[in-house]
Design a protein around this motif. Structure first.
Motif, short mmCIF file in Angstrom:
data_model
loop_
_atom_site.label_atom_id
_atom_site.label_comp_id
_atom_site.label_asym_id
_atom_site.label_seq_id
_atom_site.Cartn_x
_atom_site.Cartn_y
_atom_site.Cartn_z
N THR A 58 0.79 -1.23 0.00
CA THR A 58 0.00 0.00 0.00
C THR A 58 0.83 1.29 0.00
N ASP A 89 -6.88 10.87 -1.09
CA ASP A 89 -7.67 10.03 -2.00
C ASP A 89 -7.24 8.57 -1.88
N VAL A 90 -5.92 8.35 -1.80
CA VAL A 90 -5.40 6.99 -1.65
C VAL A 90 -5.82 6.42 -0.30
N ARG A 93 -9.39 5.31 -0.24
CA ARG A 93 -9.59 4.04 -0.94
C ARG A 93 -9.17 2.87 -0.06
N HIS A 94 -8.03 2.99 0.60
CA HIS A 94 -7.55 1.90 1.45
C HIS A 94 -8.37 1.75 2.73
N LYS A 96 -11.42 1.46 3.02
CA LYS A 96 -12.52 0.51 2.83
C LYS A 96 -12.13 -0.90 3.27
N ASP A 172 -19.91 8.32 2.76
CA ASP A 172 -18.59 8.76 2.30
C ASP A 172 -18.42 10.27 2.38
#
Length: 211
Positions: A58, A89-90, A93-94, A96, A172
């Motif tokens: 990651t 943003d990264v 995403r992670h 989740k 979100d």
């Protein structure tokens, strides 16, 4: 072995360390109990190894964003708030999938081996954030009075909370709004008017006073 680690990582992310049994790991990895003990020594060591693999999977994306910002040529804008937004943003995403590092910190805060690796992850991210902000100050994009170390630490702590919120919250928008707020906080540290700008306005002000 890579497939085994990825399978174990998924189980630890879903269940946590304490709730994951060796039977769960056997079922997920396809290795028998003796094979897992031979390869890793213990459930704890498998967890530590899986945590390291998770970081390897990651963190390169985060480092790539940081490196692009720091490698920009002289005279090219760093745009630190935009860089931080890309990092967030990264993170979103992670989040989740749960955020292995922050979950490890919560569940195994008293375990030195785990926390050593957690602290390494935090220190590296904080260092990268501070470097980006410091470069923005050097190039005149942020106020010279900005405390880049404190701002970097603020962003680091935000990221840890974001990993929890993004995983647990079905809405979100909460995380997105908070991330926008952090970017606005950084943007508020743009340089104030320079003395030269103030002097350039002085003749016009004098004319107004005479009229």
């Amino acid at each position: 072995m890579d497939r085994v680690l990825r399978a174990a990582t998924r189980v630890f992310l879903e269940r946590g360390f304490s709730a994951t049994s060796m039977s769960d790991l056997v079922a997920a990895t396809g290795m028998n109990r003796a094979g897992l003990y031979a390869a890793f020594g213990s459930k704890h060591q498998l967890y530590i190894t899986a945590l390291g693999r998770y970081r390897e999977d990651t963190e390169p994306e985060l480092r790539a964003i940081t490196r692009r910002a720091l490698d920009r040529a002289e005279g090219e804008r760093v745009d630190a708030p935009r860089v931080v937004a890309d990092l967030l943003d990264v993170v979103a995403r992670h989040s989740k999938e749960g955020g292995f590092v922050v979950r490890a910190a919560v569940e195994l805060a008293d375990d030195p081996a785990t926390m050593r690796r957690v602290q390494e992850a935090w220190t590296e991210l904080e260092r990268d954030l501070a470097a980006i902000l410091a470069r923005a100050v050097e190039r005149g994009e942020m106020d010279a009075a900005a405390d880049t170390d404190r701002l970097a630490r603020t962003a680091l702590v935000f990221v840890q909370g974001a990993l929890v919120t993004g995983h647990a919250d079905e809405d979100d928008r909460r995380l997105a709004d908070a991330a926008a707020g952090l970017v606005d906080l950084l943007s508020a540290h743009r340089p104030s008017a320079t003395a030269e700008e103030i002097r350039s306005q002085a003749p016009d002000d004098a004319l107004l006073n005479e009229s």
